[in-house]
Design an enzyme around this catalytic site. Structure first.
Site, PDB file in Angstrom:
ATOM      1  N   CYS A  82      -2.954   1.359   6.695  1.00 21.60           N
ATOM      2  CA  CYS A  82      -3.002   0.774   8.048  1.00 21.60           C
ATOM      3  C   CYS A  82      -3.606   1.737   9.054  1.00 21.60           C
ATOM      4  O   CYS A  82      -4.134   1.328  10.075  1.00 21.60           O
ATOM      5  CB  CYS A  82      -1.607   0.356   8.478  1.00 21.60           C
TER       6      CYS A  82
ATOM      7  N   ASN B 199       0.788  -1.240   0.000  1.00 21.72           N
ATOM      8  CA  ASN B 199       0.000   0.000   0.000  1.00 21.72           C
ATOM      9  C   ASN B 199       0.821   1.291   0.000  1.00 21.72           C
ATOM     10  O   ASN B 199       0.320   2.319  -0.434  1.00 21.72           O
ATOM     11  CB  ASN B 199      -1.026  -0.014   1.143  1.00 21.72           C
TER      12      ASN B 199
ATOM     13  N   GLY C 210       2.965  -5.514   7.291  1.00 19.98           N
ATOM     14  CA  GLY C 210       1.980  -6.252   6.504  1.00 19.98           C
ATOM     15  C   GLY C 210       0.815  -6.687   7.357  1.00 19.98           C
ATOM     16  O   GLY C 210       0.562  -6.118   8.429  1.00 19.98           O
ATOM     17  N   GLY C 211       0.124  -7.714   6.888  1.00 19.34           N
ATOM     18  CA  GLY C 211      -1.093  -8.172   7.561  1.00 19.34           C
ATOM     19  C   GLY C 211      -0.790  -9.005   8.805  1.00 19.34           C
ATOM     20  O   GLY C 211       0.297  -9.572   8.964  1.00 19.34           O
TER      21      GLY C 211
ATOM     22  N   GLU D  63       4.962  -4.282  12.104  1.00 19.32           N
ATOM     23  CA  GLU D  63       4.039  -3.166  11.842  1.00 19.32           C
ATOM     24  C   GLU D  63       2.831  -3.771  11.154  1.00 19.32           C
ATOM     25  O   GLU D  63       2.858  -4.055   9.949  1.00 19.32           O
ATOM     26  CB  GLU D  63       4.718  -2.132  10.929  1.00 19.32           C
TER      27      GLU D  63
ATOM     28  N   GLY E 150       2.208 -11.724   9.702  1.00 18.95           N
ATOM     29  CA  GLY E 150       3.046 -11.305  10.827  1.00 18.95           C
ATOM     30  C   GLY E 150       3.146 -12.390  11.894  1.00 18.95           C
ATOM     31  O   GLY E 150       4.224 -12.694  12.401  1.00 18.95           O
TER      32      GLY E 150
HETATM   33  P1  NAP Z   1       0.625  -9.148   3.469  1.00 17.02           P
HETATM   34  O1  NAP Z   1      -0.200  -9.971   2.561  1.00 17.02           O
HETATM   35  O2  NAP Z   1       0.761  -9.569   4.871  1.00 17.02           O
HETATM   36  O3  NAP Z   1       2.063  -9.045   2.756  1.00 17.02           O
HETATM   37  C1  NAP Z   1       3.082  -8.217   3.262  1.00 17.02           C
HETATM   38  C2  NAP Z   1       4.419  -8.760   2.810  1.00 17.02           C
HETATM   39  O4  NAP Z   1       4.662 -10.007   3.459  1.00 17.02           O
HETATM   40  C3  NAP Z   1       4.517  -9.054   1.322  1.00 17.02           C
HETATM   41  O5  NAP Z   1       5.806  -8.741   0.862  1.00 17.02           O
HETATM   42  C4  NAP Z   1       4.264 -10.543   1.261  1.00 17.02           C
HETATM   43  O6  NAP Z   1       4.784 -11.169   0.109  1.00 17.02           O
HETATM   44  C5  NAP Z   1       5.011 -10.996   2.493  1.00 17.02           C
HETATM   45  N1  NAP Z   1       4.600 -12.285   3.038  1.00 17.02           N
HETATM   46  C6  NAP Z   1       3.364 -12.809   3.093  1.00 17.02           C
HETATM   47  N2  NAP Z   1       3.402 -13.995   3.721  1.00 17.02           N
HETATM   48  C7  NAP Z   1       4.692 -14.219   4.073  1.00 17.02           C
HETATM   49  C8  NAP Z   1       5.384 -15.267   4.756  1.00 17.02           C
HETATM   50  N3  NAP Z   1       4.740 -16.332   5.234  1.00 17.02           N
HETATM   51  N4  NAP Z   1       6.705 -15.162   4.933  1.00 17.02           N
HETATM   52  C9  NAP Z   1       7.377 -14.088   4.490  1.00 17.02           C
HETATM   53  N5  NAP Z   1       6.785 -13.060   3.829  1.00 17.02           N
HETATM   54  C10 NAP Z   1       5.454 -13.122   3.637  1.00 17.02           C
HETATM   55  O7  NAP Z   1       0.109  -7.633   3.504  1.00 17.02           O
HETATM   56  P2  NAP Z   1      -0.352  -6.703   2.302  1.00 17.02           P
HETATM   57  O8  NAP Z   1      -1.674  -7.177   1.807  1.00 17.02           O
HETATM   58  O9  NAP Z   1       0.763  -6.486   1.332  1.00 17.02           O
HETATM   59  O10 NAP Z   1      -0.521  -5.329   3.110  1.00 17.02           O
HETATM   60  C11 NAP Z   1      -1.651  -5.010   3.811  1.00 17.02           C
HETATM   61  C12 NAP Z   1      -1.477  -5.151   5.304  1.00 17.02           C
HETATM   62  O11 NAP Z   1      -0.341  -4.431   5.759  1.00 17.02           O
HETATM   63  C13 NAP Z   1      -2.652  -4.557   6.072  1.00 17.02           C
HETATM   64  O12 NAP Z   1      -3.024  -5.412   7.108  1.00 17.02           O
HETATM   65  C14 NAP Z   1      -2.093  -3.257   6.609  1.00 17.02           C
HETATM   66  O13 NAP Z   1      -2.755  -2.760   7.741  1.00 17.02           O
HETATM   67  C15 NAP Z   1      -0.684  -3.633   6.896  1.00 17.02           C
HETATM   68  N6  NAP Z   1       0.154  -2.430   6.967  1.00 17.02           N
HETATM   69  C16 NAP Z   1       0.651  -2.045   8.183  1.00 17.02           C
HETATM   70  C17 NAP Z   1       1.409  -0.885   8.271  1.00 17.02           C
HETATM   71  C18 NAP Z   1       1.992  -0.412   9.570  1.00 17.02           C
HETATM   72  O14 NAP Z   1       2.945   0.368   9.527  1.00 17.02           O
HETATM   73  N7  NAP Z   1       1.484  -0.826  10.715  1.00 17.02           N
HETATM   74  C19 NAP Z   1       1.654  -0.129   7.126  1.00 17.02           C
HETATM   75  C20 NAP Z   1       1.117  -0.562   5.916  1.00 17.02           C
HETATM   76  C21 NAP Z   1       0.381  -1.716   5.849  1.00 17.02           C
HETATM   77  P3  NAP Z   1       3.836 -11.430  -1.174  1.00 17.02           P
HETATM   78  O15 NAP Z   1       3.425 -10.086  -1.638  1.00 17.02           O
HETATM   79  O16 NAP Z   1       4.734 -12.145  -2.087  1.00 17.02           O
HETATM   80  O17 NAP Z   1       2.693 -12.244  -0.675  1.00 17.02           O
END
Ligand code: NAP
Length: 483
Positions: free
Chosen positions: A290, A160, A236-237, A256, A241
């Site tokens: 987020c 995002n 990420g999600g 995060e 996490g």
């Molecule tokens: P996501 O699906 O959790 O993916 C985030 C990253 O993690 C991607 O690079 C993904 O790779 C990787 N990933 C997924 N599963 C993994 C695993 N088992 N091992 C290692 N890496 C893995 O999240 P998203 O859909 O991109 O982002 C949305 C989420 O991020 C929302 O929940 C949002 O609230 C959160 N977020 C939090 C913050 C904060 O600062 N608190 C900021 C922005 C976003 P792939 O893309 O290859 O699956």
């Protein structure tokens, strides 16, 4: 995610061990608004990831030897390069992700700020002297501690904010003398590659930075479990996490994660300001933020007035082509995500929620949506929607608003609109979150402030000096002197 043999697009490479390299397979990066092919990136294998980690060990030594003045110069030059190529960076963000061009330009501006703050903070990594003689038997000793780099950091980033959230890990890592491996989101890898280009052009020793592209499900385990990786900095999600923290073993983790952020609007608030700020906070980046406003708790006496003003402002939102200056909100990141949001909204309506406006899907586009009368047992009331949907709740008073705000398993930021200082301080004290914004929505952040959540929203803090703290460890030094 489509993994195909080579297409006609020239194709980007990933940056491993100081070299730009390709892989056998590629990932197609597509624009979510029309599915057009933008470019391809390599789809690294688990084996390539393991080799990249081995190669990064050389980068660890080089990074730790870089004098602070060199780190500062490289980071400042990087910021200058991004400034020069600002529109190209913004267009890349807008094309590969969900943001409109106006939103993307703001992200580039913030990335430049993040890198410049990193340069400044590099000179402020302090320790302190320790009075060892406070302990009987410990006389005639002098010493201190200083902070040294942790070594190799794995940065795993979401789609995002595909540029600035990478900068939030790379900037402090370089400022504090670490080497770093970035694994950007598979749907938005191009902005991270652009950031690497700027850092290398600015003179960063190439072994210090790896950007490896590939599916998290395929290469993630090698990265998070490898003993040479000393810290995982994940954004990420919650599900990913949690999965990563279970597997990480004995290494530092920074998490995060998401939230379903609450905003409280009291009867004494400036309503116009509250409406403008919460509408923007709810629909920024099509709600894929987020910090996005998801739940708004409004004092009963002003509920109808607030609802009418909020709805009128939401209906003015212009959804459409991301690259048009006219557009306020673009599509969601994929059609699949838009279908998920549609399903959650429909479930809420079936269980008794009132749809005030929106609720329409066209491919990856989902219209700005406002709901009220949410039943407690629907998914939307409990989970992070991560889409352009906001829920309005009437509350009897501040205490009820705080109680409902805290009822979620998340706790990233909260906002409160009020002109009453006493009530503001009560909210600050009782809200279970990492940050409370008074007279701003939850979607307020500067890159220098501590940023992170409590409960299901994460562990640790970002914001450059705070990230540097997480990325370094104290080493204590004690001289025993002759009596
Ligand atoms: P996501 O699906 O959790 O993916 C985030 C990253 O993690 C991607 O690079 C993904 O790779 C990787 N990933 C997924 N599963 C993994 C695993 N088992 N091992 C290692 N890496 C893995 O999240 P998203 O859909 O991109 O982002 C949305 C989420 O991020 C929302 O929940 C949002 O609230 C959160 N977020 C939090 C913050 C904060 O600062 N608190 C900021 C922005 C976003 P792939 O893309 O290859 O699956």
């Amino acid at each position: 995610m489509v993994i195909s043999v080579r297409t006609k697009v020239q194709g980007k490479q990933m940056h491993i061990a100081g070299k730009w390299v390709s892989s056998e397979r590629v990932i197609e990066v597509r624009d979510p608004q029309d599915n057009s092919l933008i470019d391809t990136v390599p789809a690294a294998t688990a084996e390539e990831m393991a080799k990249a980690i081995e190669a990064a060990k050389e980068g660890v030594k080089i990074a730790a030897e870089m004098p602070v003045h060199q780190r500062i110069a490289i980071l400042n030059k990087t910021a200058d390069i991004i400034e020069r190529r600002k529109e190209e960076y913004a267009t890349t963000i807008a094309r590969e992700g969900s943001k409109t061009i106006r939103e993307a330009r703001k992200e580039v501006t913030r990335c430049i700020e993040t890198i410049r703050i990193s340069a400044e903070e590099a000179r402020r990594i302090h320790g302190e002297t320790i009075p060892f003689d406070q302990m009987p038997g410990s006389e005639n000793r002098m010493g201190y501690y200083y902070r040294f780099p942790i070594g190799l950091i794995a940065a795993i980033t979401p789609f995002n904010d595909p540029l600035n959230l990478v900068a939030h890990k790379v900037g402090p890592a370089i400022a504090s003398g670490n080497a770093i491996i970035v694994k950007p989101a598979t749907v938005t890898p191009l902005s991270a590659i652009l950031l690497a280009e700027a850092l290398l052009e600015a003179g960063l020793p190439p072994q210090v930075l790896t950007v490896i592209t590939g599916n998290g499900s395929e290469i993630g385990d090698v990265l998070v479990t490898h003993p040479a990786v000393r810290m995982i900095s994940f954004t990420g999600g919650s599900q990913a996490g949690l999965d990563i923290s279970r597997k990480a073993g004995l290494k530092k983790i920074g998490m995060e994660l998401g939230s379903n952020s609450p905003v409280i609007v009291l009867a004494d608030a400036d309503l116009e300001e509250a409406v403008e700020s919460t509408v923007s906070g709810a629909f920024w980046a099509a709600g894929q933020n987020c910090l996005g406003v998801q739940r708004v708790y409004i004092e009963e006496s002003i509920f109808d007035t607030f609802k009418d003003k909020f709805t009128a402002r939401t209906k003015q939102y212009r959804t459409g082509d991301k690259l048009s200056e006219w557009t306020d909100m673009g599509p969601m990141i994929t059609e699949k995500e838009a279908i998920r949001v549609e399903t959650w909204v429909n479930e809420a309506i079936e269980k008794g929620a009132t749809l005030i406006c929106g609720g329409e899907r066209n491919g990856a586009f989902y219209s700005p949506t406002v709901l009220a009368d949410l039943p407690e047992d629907c998914t939307l009331a409990k989970e992070e929607v991560f889409g352009p949907v906001v829920m309005l709740y009437p509350v009897s008073d501040l205490e009820a608003a705080i109680q409902q705000s805290n009822s979620a398993d998340y706790g990233l930021q909260a906002g409160i609109f009020t002109s009453n200082l006493e009530k503001a301080f009560s909210a600050i004290k009782h809200l279970e979150v990492g940050g409370v914004m008074i007279n701003d929505s939850t979607d307020y952040r500067i890159d220098a402030m501590p940023f992170g959540g409590v409960k299901g929203s994460g562990l640790g803090r970002e914001g450059i000096q705070f990230a540097i703290h997480e990325m370094t460890e104290p080493k204590v030094v004690c001289f025993k002197l002759p009596k």
